[in-house]
Design a protein around this motif. Structure first.
Motif, PDB file in Angstrom:
ATOM      1  N   TRP A  10       0.789  -1.192   0.137  1.00  0.00           N
ATOM      2  CA  TRP A  10      -0.180  -0.058   0.071  1.00  0.00           C
ATOM      3  C   TRP A  10       0.912   1.320  -0.037  1.00  0.00           C
ATOM      4  CZ3 TRP A  10      -0.475   3.903   3.496  1.00  0.00           C
ATOM      5  CH2 TRP A  10      -1.575   4.958   3.129  1.00  0.00           C
ATOM      6  N   ARG A  11       0.480   2.339  -0.545  1.00  0.00           N
ATOM      7  CA  ARG A  11       1.051   3.345  -0.710  1.00  0.00           C
ATOM      8  C   ARG A  11       0.210   4.512  -0.536  1.00  0.00           C
ATOM      9  NH1 ARG A  11       2.984   3.331  -6.496  1.00  0.00           N
ATOM     10  NH2 ARG A  11       1.326   1.675  -6.709  1.00  0.00           N
ATOM     11  N   PRO A  12       0.700   5.468   0.340  1.00  0.00           N
ATOM     12  CA  PRO A  12      -0.288   6.709   0.562  1.00  0.00           C
ATOM     13  C   PRO A  12      -0.576   7.354  -0.961  1.00  0.00           C
ATOM     14  CG  PRO A  12       2.127   6.937   0.851  1.00  0.00           C
ATOM     15  CD  PRO A  12       2.149   5.745   0.664  1.00  0.00           C
ATOM     16  N   GLY A  13      -1.941   7.812  -0.573  1.00  0.00           N
ATOM     17  CA  GLY A  13      -2.379   8.721  -1.873  1.00  0.00           C
ATOM     18  C   GLY A  13      -3.278   7.818  -2.462  1.00  0.00           C
ATOM     19  N   PHE A  14      -3.569   6.355  -2.137  1.00  0.00           N
ATOM     20  CA  PHE A  14      -4.336   5.365  -2.712  1.00  0.00           C
ATOM     21  C   PHE A  14      -5.831   5.280  -1.988  1.00  0.00           C
ATOM     22  CE2 PHE A  14      -0.682   5.453  -5.257  1.00  0.00           C
ATOM     23  CZ  PHE A  14      -1.002   4.995  -6.378  1.00  0.00           C
ATOM     24  N   GLY A  15      -6.594   4.399  -2.515  1.00  0.00           N
ATOM     25  CA  GLY A  15      -7.657   4.412  -1.931  1.00  0.00           C
ATOM     26  C   GLY A  15      -7.874   3.575  -0.749  1.00  0.00           C
ATOM     27  N   GLU A  16      -8.895   3.768   0.208  1.00  0.00           N
ATOM     28  CA  GLU A  16      -9.031   2.978   1.281  1.00  0.00           C
ATOM     29  C   GLU A  16     -10.668   2.191   1.157  1.00  0.00           C
ATOM     30  OE1 GLU A  16      -9.081   5.540   4.523  1.00  0.00           O
ATOM     31  OE2 GLU A  16      -6.712   5.713   4.882  1.00  0.00           O
ATOM     32  N   VAL A  17     -10.572   1.171   1.616  1.00  0.00           N
ATOM     33  CA  VAL A  17     -11.502   0.103   1.689  1.00  0.00           C
ATOM     34  C   VAL A  17     -11.819  -0.298   3.101  1.00  0.00           C
ATOM     35  CG1 VAL A  17     -11.405  -0.470  -0.601  1.00  0.00           C
ATOM     36  CG2 VAL A  17     -10.348  -1.812   1.124  1.00  0.00           C
ATOM     37  N   THR A  18     -13.072  -0.926   3.505  1.00  0.00           N
ATOM     38  CA  THR A  18     -13.537  -1.522   4.642  1.00  0.00           C
ATOM     39  C   THR A  18     -13.638  -2.746   4.367  1.00  0.00           C
ATOM     40  OG1 THR A  18     -14.807   0.265   5.245  1.00  0.00           O
ATOM     41  CG2 THR A  18     -15.115  -1.351   6.654  1.00  0.00           C
ATOM     42  N   LEU A  19     -12.949  -3.737   5.220  1.00  0.00           N
ATOM     43  CA  LEU A  19     -13.127  -5.253   5.188  1.00  0.00           C
ATOM     44  C   LEU A  19     -14.021  -5.690   6.222  1.00  0.00           C
ATOM     45  CD1 LEU A  19      -9.826  -7.007   4.669  1.00  0.00           C
ATOM     46  CD2 LEU A  19     -11.906  -7.231   3.167  1.00  0.00           C
ATOM     47  N   ALA A  20     -15.244  -6.223   5.781  1.00  0.00           N
ATOM     48  CA  ALA A  20     -15.964  -6.926   6.789  1.00  0.00           C
ATOM     49  C   ALA A  20     -16.060  -8.086   6.733  1.00  0.00           C
ATOM     50  CB  ALA A  20     -17.557  -6.206   6.468  1.00  0.00           C
ATOM     51  N   ILE A  21     -15.363  -8.791   7.862  1.00  0.00           N
ATOM     52  CA  ILE A  21     -15.306 -10.032   7.813  1.00  0.00           C
ATOM     53  C   ILE A  21     -16.184 -10.823   8.883  1.00  0.00           C
ATOM     54  CG2 ILE A  21     -13.568 -11.714   8.501  1.00  0.00           C
ATOM     55  CD1 ILE A  21     -11.353 -10.026   7.465  1.00  0.00           C
ATOM     56  N   ASP A  22     -17.207 -11.485   8.408  1.00  0.00           N
ATOM     57  CA  ASP A  22     -18.289 -12.012   9.138  1.00  0.00           C
ATOM     58  C   ASP A  22     -18.149 -13.540   9.560  1.00  0.00           C
ATOM     59  OD1 ASP A  22     -19.623  -9.672   8.331  1.00  0.00           O
ATOM     60  OD2 ASP A  22     -20.880 -10.797   6.783  1.00  0.00           O
ATOM     61  N   ASP A  23     -18.729 -13.726  10.378  1.00  0.00           N
ATOM     62  CA  ASP A  23     -18.857 -15.313  10.885  1.00  0.00           C
ATOM     63  C   ASP A  23     -18.012 -15.755  12.046  1.00  0.00           C
ATOM     64  OD1 ASP A  23     -21.094 -15.042   9.559  1.00  0.00           O
ATOM     65  OD2 ASP A  23     -20.647 -16.739   8.052  1.00  0.00           O
ATOM     66  N   GLY A  24     -16.815 -15.175  12.276  1.00  0.00           N
ATOM     67  CA  GLY A  24     -15.975 -15.540  13.247  1.00  0.00           C
ATOM     68  C   GLY A  24     -16.125 -15.200  14.587  1.00  0.00           C
ATOM     69  N   PRO A  25     -15.324 -15.429  15.657  1.00  0.00           N
ATOM     70  CA  PRO A  25     -14.032 -16.006  15.391  1.00  0.00           C
ATOM     71  C   PRO A  25     -13.838 -17.752  14.812  1.00  0.00           C
ATOM     72  CG  PRO A  25     -14.365 -15.860  17.712  1.00  0.00           C
ATOM     73  CD  PRO A  25     -15.505 -15.244  17.048  1.00  0.00           C
ATOM     74  N   SER A  26     -12.908 -18.046  14.373  1.00  0.00           N
ATOM     75  CA  SER A  26     -12.886 -19.480  14.120  1.00  0.00           C
ATOM     76  C   SER A  26     -11.343 -20.010  14.590  1.00  0.00           C
ATOM     77  CB  SER A  26     -12.998 -19.756  12.399  1.00  0.00           C
ATOM     78  OG  SER A  26     -11.878 -19.255  11.917  1.00  0.00           O
ATOM     79  N   ASP A  27     -10.917 -21.122  14.306  1.00  0.00           N
ATOM     80  CA  ASP A  27      -9.664 -21.579  14.562  1.00  0.00           C
ATOM     81  C   ASP A  27      -8.603 -20.926  13.421  1.00  0.00           C
ATOM     82  OD1 ASP A  27     -10.450 -22.627  16.854  1.00  0.00           O
ATOM     83  OD2 ASP A  27     -10.757 -24.527  15.816  1.00  0.00           O
ATOM     84  N   ALA A  28      -9.355 -20.469  12.475  1.00  0.00           N
ATOM     85  CA  ALA A  28      -8.198 -20.029  11.453  1.00  0.00           C
ATOM     86  C   ALA A  28      -7.950 -18.498  11.445  1.00  0.00           C
ATOM     87  CB  ALA A  28      -8.768 -20.416  10.011  1.00  0.00           C
ATOM     88  N   THR A  29      -8.852 -17.828  12.504  1.00  0.00           N
ATOM     89  CA  THR A  29      -8.647 -16.479  12.637  1.00  0.00           C
ATOM     90  C   THR A  29      -7.202 -15.918  12.663  1.00  0.00           C
ATOM     91  OG1 THR A  29     -10.768 -16.359  13.721  1.00  0.00           O
ATOM     92  CG2 THR A  29      -9.676 -14.275  14.115  1.00  0.00           C
ATOM     93  N   PRO A  30      -6.467 -16.558  13.393  1.00  0.00           N
ATOM     94  CA  PRO A  30      -5.035 -16.010  13.581  1.00  0.00           C
ATOM     95  C   PRO A  30      -4.246 -15.998  12.481  1.00  0.00           C
ATOM     96  CG  PRO A  30      -5.620 -17.521  15.397  1.00  0.00           C
ATOM     97  CD  PRO A  30      -6.695 -17.668  14.483  1.00  0.00           C
ATOM     98  N   GLU A  31      -4.576 -16.888  11.346  1.00  0.00           N
ATOM     99  CA  GLU A  31      -3.823 -17.045  10.184  1.00  0.00           C
ATOM    100  C   GLU A  31      -4.123 -15.940   9.384  1.00  0.00           C
ATOM    101  OE1 GLU A  31      -4.585 -20.697   8.298  1.00  0.00           O
ATOM    102  OE2 GLU A  31      -3.783 -20.103   5.997  1.00  0.00           O
ATOM    103  N   LEU A  32      -5.734 -15.625   9.427  1.00  0.00           N
ATOM    104  CA  LEU A  32      -6.098 -14.534   8.625  1.00  0.00           C
ATOM    105  C   LEU A  32      -5.823 -13.146   8.905  1.00  0.00           C
ATOM    106  CD1 LEU A  32      -8.496 -13.356   6.508  1.00  0.00           C
ATOM    107  CD2 LEU A  32     -10.071 -13.567   8.501  1.00  0.00           C
ATOM    108  N   LEU A  33      -5.860 -12.904  10.305  1.00  0.00           N
ATOM    109  CA  LEU A  33      -5.153 -11.704  10.738  1.00  0.00           C
ATOM    110  C   LEU A  33      -3.763 -11.632  10.303  1.00  0.00           C
ATOM    111  CD1 LEU A  33      -7.063 -11.444  14.249  1.00  0.00           C
ATOM    112  CD2 LEU A  33      -7.873 -10.880  11.943  1.00  0.00           C
ATOM    113  N   ALA A  34      -3.147 -12.490  10.483  1.00  0.00           N
ATOM    114  CA  ALA A  34      -1.490 -12.404  10.151  1.00  0.00           C
ATOM    115  C   ALA A  34      -1.319 -11.985   8.885  1.00  0.00           C
ATOM    116  CB  ALA A  34      -0.878 -13.787  10.492  1.00  0.00           C
ATOM    117  N   LEU A  35      -2.176 -12.633   7.759  1.00  0.00           N
ATOM    118  CA  LEU A  35      -2.008 -12.356   6.411  1.00  0.00           C
ATOM    119  C   LEU A  35      -2.541 -10.964   6.122  1.00  0.00           C
ATOM    120  CD1 LEU A  35      -3.534 -15.596   4.683  1.00  0.00           C
ATOM    121  CD2 LEU A  35      -1.330 -14.454   4.155  1.00  0.00           C
TER     122      LEU A  35
END
Ligand SMILES: [Zn+2]
Length: 221
Positions: A10-35
């Motif tokens: 990501w570089r400054p000056g470009f767009g921002e979005v919102t990620l709505a991540i539904d249905d967690g937490p799960s056992d895979a949440t840490p992997e998702l957050l790390a990515l």
């Protein structure tokens, strides 16, 4: 002016979005957050109350790292099929667990945010559900409504403006094609479920980087 940004993705000056991540937490949440974190992104985790027990530490860690928690009901009913009293219970029970996470993390909650399961806003009861969300203090940040049609601009819940359909497990090429439609200010829907994370989370981060989009928590930057 932003003081910090990752050296890649990501570089400054470009767009921002919102990620709505539904249905967690799960056992895979840490992997998702790390990515996500590796790509310089943060997301709002719209949690299901029924999934929190036993995974509190994952959520405490998440909010300390700049992710936010939203309310996605307790056990994911169709709101058009439940009563107002049942809806209140669904929301309030999940609120209790979210508040407990923020208290334990000693992190200030950025806002009270809600998403309807199945994007089912309640059909004939939608007005009553919007009133209930207002009574309970839920409010959608202005930035999250930028790409809403005027008809929906008064909604207190969070909409989806770009639906990745990850839950339906499309081919990765189709998932990437959908992500290439992402524009600044989109609310991108994704799911905290092991199959989605295993198949698409890396592609999600790559496609955001390719479009110079950065996912942020509203109000946190
Ligand atoms: Zn859901």
């Amino acid at each position: 002016m932003r003081l910090r940004w990752p050296s890649w993705g990501w570089r400054p000056g470009f767009g921002e979005v919102t990620l709505a991540i539904d249905d967690g937490p799960s056992d895979a949440t840490p992997e998702l957050l790390a990515l996500l974190e590796g790509g310089g992104h943060r997301a709002v985790l719209f949690t299901l109350g029924c999934n929190v027990a036993g995974r509190e530490a994952i959520l405490v860690d998440a909010v300390r790292r700049g992710f936010a928690l939203g309310n996605h009901s307790f056990d994911h009913p169709h709101f058009s099929s439940i009563t107002i009293a049942q809806a209140r219970s669904e929301i309030v029970r999940t609120e209790a667990s979210i508040e407990a996470i923020y208290t334990e993390a000693r992190v200030e909650r950025p806002g009270k945010w809600f998403r309807f399961p199945y994007l089912d806003t309640g059909k004939t009861q939608s007005g009553a559900f919007q009133a209930l969300l207002g009574e309970l203090g839920f409010e959608r940040p202005f930035v999250v409504g930028k790409r809403l049609v005027v008809f929906d601009s008064a909604r207190r819940d969070w909409p989806t403006s770009l639906n990745t359909l990850d839950w339906a497990l499309p081919d990765e090429t189709d998932f990437r094609a959908t992500m290439r439609l992402a524009q600044p200010d989109d609310v991108i829907e994704f799911h905290d479920k092991l199959p989605s994370i295993a198949r698409y989370a890396a592609a999600l981060v790559e496609e955001l980087a390719a479009r110079s989009l950065r996912a942020v928590v509203p109000g946190r930057g």
